[in-house]
Design a protein around this motif. Structure first.
Motif, PDB file in Angstrom:
ATOM      1  N   ARG A  99       0.839  -1.205   0.000  1.00  0.00           N
ATOM      2  CA  ARG A  99       0.000   0.000   0.000  1.00  0.00           C
ATOM      3  C   ARG A  99       0.876   1.257   0.000  1.00  0.00           C
ATOM      4  O   ARG A  99       0.650   2.194  -0.768  1.00  0.00           O
ATOM      5  CB  ARG A  99      -0.924  -0.019   1.230  1.00  0.00           C
ATOM      6  CG  ARG A  99      -1.932   1.101   1.291  1.00  0.00           C
ATOM      7  CD  ARG A  99      -2.809   1.016   2.537  1.00  0.00           C
ATOM      8  NE  ARG A  99      -2.071   0.872   3.803  1.00  0.00           N
ATOM      9  CZ  ARG A  99      -1.378   1.854   4.398  1.00  0.00           C
ATOM     10  NH1 ARG A  99      -1.344   3.051   3.853  1.00  0.00           N
ATOM     11  NH2 ARG A  99      -0.722   1.633   5.521  1.00  0.00           N
ATOM     12  N   GLN A 100       1.909   1.230   0.844  1.00  0.00           N
ATOM     13  CA  GLN A 100       2.785   2.403   0.918  1.00  0.00           C
ATOM     14  C   GLN A 100       3.576   2.612  -0.377  1.00  0.00           C
ATOM     15  O   GLN A 100       3.759   3.741  -0.834  1.00  0.00           O
ATOM     16  CB  GLN A 100       3.770   2.246   2.084  1.00  0.00           C
ATOM     17  CG  GLN A 100       3.088   2.305   3.445  1.00  0.00           C
ATOM     18  CD  GLN A 100       4.018   1.849   4.563  1.00  0.00           C
ATOM     19  OE1 GLN A 100       4.849   0.952   4.373  1.00  0.00           O
ATOM     20  NE2 GLN A 100       3.875   2.459   5.730  1.00  0.00           N
ATOM     21  N   LEU A 101       4.017   1.513  -0.971  1.00  0.00           N
ATOM     22  CA  LEU A 101       4.804   1.653  -2.205  1.00  0.00           C
ATOM     23  C   LEU A 101       3.927   2.185  -3.346  1.00  0.00           C
ATOM     24  O   LEU A 101       4.377   2.988  -4.163  1.00  0.00           O
ATOM     25  CB  LEU A 101       5.445   0.307  -2.583  1.00  0.00           C
ATOM     26  CG  LEU A 101       6.447   0.346  -3.735  1.00  0.00           C
ATOM     27  CD1 LEU A 101       7.598   1.322  -3.473  1.00  0.00           C
ATOM     28  CD2 LEU A 101       7.033  -1.050  -4.006  1.00  0.00           C
ATOM     29  N   LEU A 102       2.679   1.758  -3.347  1.00  0.00           N
ATOM     30  CA  LEU A 102       1.765   2.285  -4.367  1.00  0.00           C
ATOM     31  C   LEU A 102       1.549   3.789  -4.153  1.00  0.00           C
ATOM     32  O   LEU A 102       1.543   4.568  -5.099  1.00  0.00           O
ATOM     33  CB  LEU A 102       0.423   1.535  -4.337  1.00  0.00           C
ATOM     34  CG  LEU A 102      -0.645   2.065  -5.295  1.00  0.00           C
ATOM     35  CD1 LEU A 102      -0.184   1.996  -6.747  1.00  0.00           C
ATOM     36  CD2 LEU A 102      -1.970   1.299  -5.143  1.00  0.00           C
ATOM     37  N   GLU A 103       1.414   4.196  -2.906  1.00  0.00           N
ATOM     38  CA  GLU A 103       1.219   5.623  -2.631  1.00  0.00           C
ATOM     39  C   GLU A 103       2.423   6.446  -3.074  1.00  0.00           C
ATOM     40  O   GLU A 103       2.280   7.487  -3.712  1.00  0.00           O
ATOM     41  CB  GLU A 103       0.985   5.841  -1.125  1.00  0.00           C
ATOM     42  CG  GLU A 103      -0.435   5.520  -0.716  1.00  0.00           C
ATOM     43  CD  GLU A 103      -0.698   5.824   0.763  1.00  0.00           C
ATOM     44  OE1 GLU A 103      -1.698   5.295   1.261  1.00  0.00           O
ATOM     45  OE2 GLU A 103       0.107   6.573   1.395  1.00  0.00           O
ATOM     46  N   LEU A 104       3.600   5.958  -2.720  1.00  0.00           N
ATOM     47  CA  LEU A 104       4.822   6.671  -3.127  1.00  0.00           C
ATOM     48  C   LEU A 104       4.879   6.787  -4.649  1.00  0.00           C
ATOM     49  O   LEU A 104       5.206   7.841  -5.198  1.00  0.00           O
ATOM     50  CB  LEU A 104       6.068   5.894  -2.681  1.00  0.00           C
ATOM     51  CG  LEU A 104       6.495   5.954  -1.222  1.00  0.00           C
ATOM     52  CD1 LEU A 104       7.686   5.024  -0.990  1.00  0.00           C
ATOM     53  CD2 LEU A 104       6.866   7.390  -0.843  1.00  0.00           C
ATOM     54  N   THR A 105       4.565   5.666  -5.308  1.00  0.00           N
ATOM     55  CA  THR A 105       4.629   5.621  -6.768  1.00  0.00           C
ATOM     56  C   THR A 105       3.643   6.608  -7.383  1.00  0.00           C
ATOM     57  O   THR A 105       3.971   7.330  -8.330  1.00  0.00           O
ATOM     58  CB  THR A 105       4.327   4.182  -7.246  1.00  0.00           C
ATOM     59  OG1 THR A 105       5.303   3.322  -6.670  1.00  0.00           O
ATOM     60  CG2 THR A 105       4.373   4.059  -8.754  1.00  0.00           C
ATOM     61  N   CYS A 106       2.429   6.637  -6.845  1.00  0.00           N
ATOM     62  CA  CYS A 106       1.411   7.531  -7.390  1.00  0.00           C
ATOM     63  C   CYS A 106       1.789   8.993  -7.183  1.00  0.00           C
ATOM     64  O   CYS A 106       1.672   9.816  -8.097  1.00  0.00           O
ATOM     65  CB  CYS A 106       0.058   7.250  -6.750  1.00  0.00           C
ATOM     66  SG  CYS A 106      -0.673   5.735  -7.376  1.00  0.00           S
ATOM     67  N   ARG A 107       2.253   9.316  -5.982  1.00  0.00           N
ATOM     68  CA  ARG A 107       2.650  10.713  -5.742  1.00  0.00           C
ATOM     69  C   ARG A 107       3.757  11.121  -6.713  1.00  0.00           C
ATOM     70  O   ARG A 107       3.737  12.213  -7.287  1.00  0.00           O
ATOM     71  CB  ARG A 107       3.185  10.873  -4.314  1.00  0.00           C
ATOM     72  CG  ARG A 107       2.110  10.868  -3.248  1.00  0.00           C
ATOM     73  CD  ARG A 107       2.793  11.158  -1.914  1.00  0.00           C
ATOM     74  NE  ARG A 107       1.986  10.815  -0.775  1.00  0.00           N
ATOM     75  CZ  ARG A 107       1.128  11.667  -0.187  1.00  0.00           C
ATOM     76  NH1 ARG A 107       0.990  12.886  -0.654  1.00  0.00           N
ATOM     77  NH2 ARG A 107       0.437  11.264   0.855  1.00  0.00           N
ATOM     78  N   LEU A 108       4.719  10.218  -6.873  1.00  0.00           N
ATOM     79  CA  LEU A 108       5.829  10.529  -7.773  1.00  0.00           C
ATOM     80  C   LEU A 108       5.368  10.627  -9.219  1.00  0.00           C
ATOM     81  O   LEU A 108       5.818  11.495  -9.973  1.00  0.00           O
ATOM     82  CB  LEU A 108       6.877   9.422  -7.669  1.00  0.00           C
ATOM     83  CG  LEU A 108       8.190   9.851  -7.058  1.00  0.00           C
ATOM     84  CD1 LEU A 108       9.008   8.633  -6.658  1.00  0.00           C
ATOM     85  CD2 LEU A 108       8.980  10.692  -8.055  1.00  0.00           C
ATOM     86  N   GLY A 109       4.457   9.735  -9.592  1.00  0.00           N
ATOM     87  CA  GLY A 109       3.915   9.779 -10.955  1.00  0.00           C
ATOM     88  C   GLY A 109       3.235  11.120 -11.198  1.00  0.00           C
ATOM     89  O   GLY A 109       3.434  11.766 -12.242  1.00  0.00           O
ATOM     90  N   ASN A 110       2.443  11.561 -10.221  1.00  0.00           N
ATOM     91  CA  ASN A 110       1.762  12.851 -10.360  1.00  0.00           C
ATOM     92  C   ASN A 110       2.768  13.997 -10.439  1.00  0.00           C
ATOM     93  O   ASN A 110       2.596  14.945 -11.206  1.00  0.00           O
ATOM     94  CB  ASN A 110       0.796  13.069  -9.189  1.00  0.00           C
ATOM     95  CG  ASN A 110      -0.434  12.175  -9.319  1.00  0.00           C
ATOM     96  OD1 ASN A 110      -0.839  11.841 -10.434  1.00  0.00           O
ATOM     97  ND2 ASN A 110      -1.009  11.775  -8.189  1.00  0.00           N
ATOM     98  N   LEU A 111       3.808  13.907  -9.621  1.00  0.00           N
ATOM     99  CA  LEU A 111       4.824  14.965  -9.647  1.00  0.00           C
ATOM    100  C   LEU A 111       5.514  15.007 -11.019  1.00  0.00           C
ATOM    101  O   LEU A 111       5.702  16.076 -11.603  1.00  0.00           O
ATOM    102  CB  LEU A 111       5.856  14.736  -8.528  1.00  0.00           C
ATOM    103  CG  LEU A 111       7.043  15.704  -8.536  1.00  0.00           C
ATOM    104  CD1 LEU A 111       6.586  17.157  -8.391  1.00  0.00           C
ATOM    105  CD2 LEU A 111       8.033  15.362  -7.417  1.00  0.00           C
ATOM    106  N   LEU A 112       5.847  13.842 -11.538  1.00  0.00           N
ATOM    107  CA  LEU A 112       6.501  13.810 -12.854  1.00  0.00           C
ATOM    108  C   LEU A 112       5.593  14.439 -13.909  1.00  0.00           C
ATOM    109  O   LEU A 112       6.036  15.218 -14.748  1.00  0.00           O
ATOM    110  CB  LEU A 112       6.859  12.367 -13.251  1.00  0.00           C
ATOM    111  CG  LEU A 112       8.019  11.726 -12.479  1.00  0.00           C
ATOM    112  CD1 LEU A 112       8.149  10.246 -12.843  1.00  0.00           C
ATOM    113  CD2 LEU A 112       9.338  12.442 -12.761  1.00  0.00           C
TER     114      LEU A 112
END
Ligand code: WTA
Length: 638
Positions: A99-112
């Motif tokens: 769950r945490q890795l998905l959150e990190l990934t999504c936040r980073l995806g949005n930032l990119l």
């Protein structure tokens, strides 16, 4: 045994192996439907033609790699640990759930996305093994960008070459790295590199240490900015053959090449090999101690284990920090079930003695893996007897950046079947190896030695070299028409087991890192006093191969060998990386060459290996005296 194909009436390993190569479409089609989550189904399993270097798998299919690695596990087991970040300081590991890795990934995806990264762009990642590096790779996959991870040990010039070739507008890095108790200024290296990279518009900087580093207008503080982003990021539906990543590796000629891997086939192949070569089961802790900057890290730290919903370890340190018991102390503390490492580290550790291993409880271990170079019998025996207490299978896995995943390994085979020390042994499902002689004839009988080729396509293989498709076909498909040529030589024993001998081309393997002689000579030749040079690999106790360079100076140049050696080492470490530095530099009057002007590296290799009785045919040499001079100089140096 892949469950989905077992129903086809085959239940034993050898039957299934035959099915996988003879009925390749049915095998891979069934496995792909079973193991991957598709947004839309594929219509064609494979569409490959080696003569044009055309490799396409699962056309028509759409999927998202990050969904396969994260979302589907979050649905079933959100609190399962996806990764354990084994930080440099023992005992300070960080566990991150799916769950945490998905959150990190999504936040980073949005930032990119906010920073302007679009589908099809290529983001360069220059980071040590850390969760944000992994999340960066997955974030690229989520939004449809390709990644280009550059090993954080590469110099600023090597990094700049790779950023330019990949035409990245975005680089992701950390302020500083920490390895073996030392702080490494990675952001500074990026600053130097991007000075010569006009495409770069922004550098995202994560904080690995608390030290502040100079930031410019181009730099974006990663954690601060990603925390402003939403934890939901819509995954992009990617075509099976869209690019997932580029990864640069050395060849025998020219600059390192950016091998291209695509979405579905690569993911499927890493997932299947991870599951069956290591006998990985749900709940196991998988400890691959490679760096994410190499293909081993991509396939067996990130994509294979995560696709399988596994728990994967991300190792930041070195095998001897703070002492030579580090790996085994970690195995005990994290309860690692499969340990995957390199022969060079095993050779180093065995010299420190058995106590460093025996001090720790290794009862969690089930399988031991080896990769990167041939594992010598002494190292294999020690790994098996001491590390694995004689009860864990040691799997020597042969593969390459080009193959995407493991191609030859002792398992899967009948679990009772013997494993011969130092042999990779059996082709994996779908892999059909062939040995060819110098005339290009297939050696069909056992007990033969030849060039290792693979005679039909598999889903994990590289698709092209970024921007150089012709180089791709020339390197891999032209030497032996109809076959993929690996660059390695191999022996097939009387029993039909494969043993890898080593490179047939001018690629040196230093501690499992590939290095092209051309790449190295190119740097050495830039030294003002040097007229020409020849780099070769020689056998080294711990590194496997070390680098030995012969140098011809320009006329009237006088320089002490030590001073020159120092100068050349600095140049190599600045242009490539520290591991590429020559151990020996020998100045010679001229290099042994054929009359057509080709350097006879074969002869130089024999001299360095002290096989001067076996110099072979020297009749094509332009100046036979050159060899005697080389031999005299070599004796003096040692
Ligand atoms: C060598 C690393 C012998 C080989 C995964 C190959 C090996 C090159 C083995 C690829 C092994 C890798 N036994 N040699 N088990 N594994 N090699 O691209 O020469 O960094 O061609 O991929 O390493 O190195 P690469």
């Amino acid at each position: 045994m892949p469950e989905a194909v077992a129903f086809q009436g085959v239940s034993d390993h050898s039957g299934l192996y035959k099915f996988s190569v003879n009925e390749s479409d049915r095998f891979w089609g069934a496995v792909a439907r079973q193991r991957l989550s598709w947004i839309s189904p594929f219509h064609t399993v494979q569409n490959c033609d080696f003569s044009q270097g055309k490799i396409k798998w699962f056309e028509g299919g759409k999927l998202n790699v990050s969904v396969n690695c994260l979302d589907r596990h979050v649905q079933t087991c959100p609190e399962r640990v996806a990764l354990i970040w084994e930080r440099d300081e023992p005992g300070t590991e960080v566990k991150i759930t799916y769950r945490q890795l998905l959150e990190l990934t999504c936040r980073l995806g949005n930032l990119l996305k906010r920073q302007g990264v679009r589908r099809g762009d290529c983001v360069t990642i220059y980071m040590p093994p850390c969760p944000l590096a992994m999340a960066s790779m997955l974030a690229c996959a989520r939004i449809g960008a390709a990644h280009n991870v550059v090993f954080a040990g590469f110099s600023s010039e090597a990094l700049a070459d790779r950023i330019r070739d990949a035409q990245s507008s975005t680089v992701i890095t950390v302020n500083q790295g920490v390895r073996g108790g030392k702080v490494v200024d990675l952001k500074r290296t990026v600053d130097q590199a991007v000075q010569n990279c006009p495409t770069v518009q922004q550098v995202l900087v994560a904080m690995r240490t608390e030290n502040t580093v100079p930031m410019t207008d181009r730099d974006v503080p990663l954690e601060e900015e990603m925390m402003k982003e939403d934890v939901v990021c819509e995954p992009v539906a990617m075509d099976s053959e869209d690019v997932l990543f580029l990864l640069y590796t050395s060849g025998s000629t020219g600059k390192p090449k950016g091998l291209v891997h695509t979405q579905a086939g690569y993911l499927l192949y890493t997932s299947l090999t991870h599951r069956y070569v290591f006998n990985y089961h749900d709940g196991d802790v998988f400890g691959c101690v490679a760096d994410i900057g190499w293909i081993t890290g991509h396939s067996y730290i990130v994509y294979g284990p995560l696709c399988n919903g596994g728990t994967t370890v991300l190792f930041e340190s070195t095998p001897v920090y703070p002492n030579p018991g580090r790996y085994w102390e970690m195995v005990e503390r994290l309860g690692i079930n499969q340990f995957y490492g390199a022969p060079t580290a095993i050779r180093l550790l065995l010299k420190y003695g058995d106590e460093w291993v025996q001090n720790y409880n290794r009862s969690s271990l089930k399988t031991l893996g080896s990769v990167g170079e041939p594992i010598n019998t002494e190292a294999w025996e020690w790994y098996h007897r001491v590390v694995g207490d004689g009860r864990c299978p040691v799997v020597d896995t042969w593969w390459q950046t080009e193959t995407g995943g493991i191609c030859i390994a002792p398992r899967p085979a009948d679990p009772e079947a013997e494993i011969v020390p130092g042999m990779a042994m059996h082709p994996f499902y779908g892999i059909k190896p062939a040995l060819l002689d110098t005339e290009g004839e297939v050696l069909s009988s056992n007990d033969s030695t030849g060039a290792l080729c693979i005679s039909q396509a598999w889903p994990g293989m590289a698709r092209t070299i970024h921007n150089h498709h012709q180089r791709f076909t020339e390197t891999y498909f032209h030497p032996y028409p109809g076959f993929f040529f690996t660059g390695d030589g191999a022996h097939r024993s009387k029993e039909g087991y494969y043993q890898i001998i080593g490179r047939l081309d001018d690629v040196i393997n230093v501690s499992g890192h590939r290095l092209g002689t051309a790449e190295l000579e190119d740097v050495v030749n830039q030294c003002p006093g040097v007229a020409e040079s020849a780099a070769i690999g020689y056998s080294h106790d711990i590194k496997g191969e070390g680098v030995y360079v012969f140098v011809v100076l320009k006329k009237a140049v006088m320089v002490e060998e030590d001073v020159l050696a120092q100068q050349l080492r600095e140049m190599v470490s600045r242009s490539i990386a520290k591991y590429a530095c020559p151990d020996f530099i020998q100045v010679v009057r001229c290099l042994p060459k054929t009359r057509s002007g080709k350097i006879m590296r074969r002869v130089l290799r024999k001299v360095v290996e002290r096989n001067t009785d076996e110099l072979g045919d020297l009749s094509t040499l332009d100046d036979p005296d050159s060899v005697h001079e080389v031999i005299r100089g070599h004796r003096r140096l040692l």
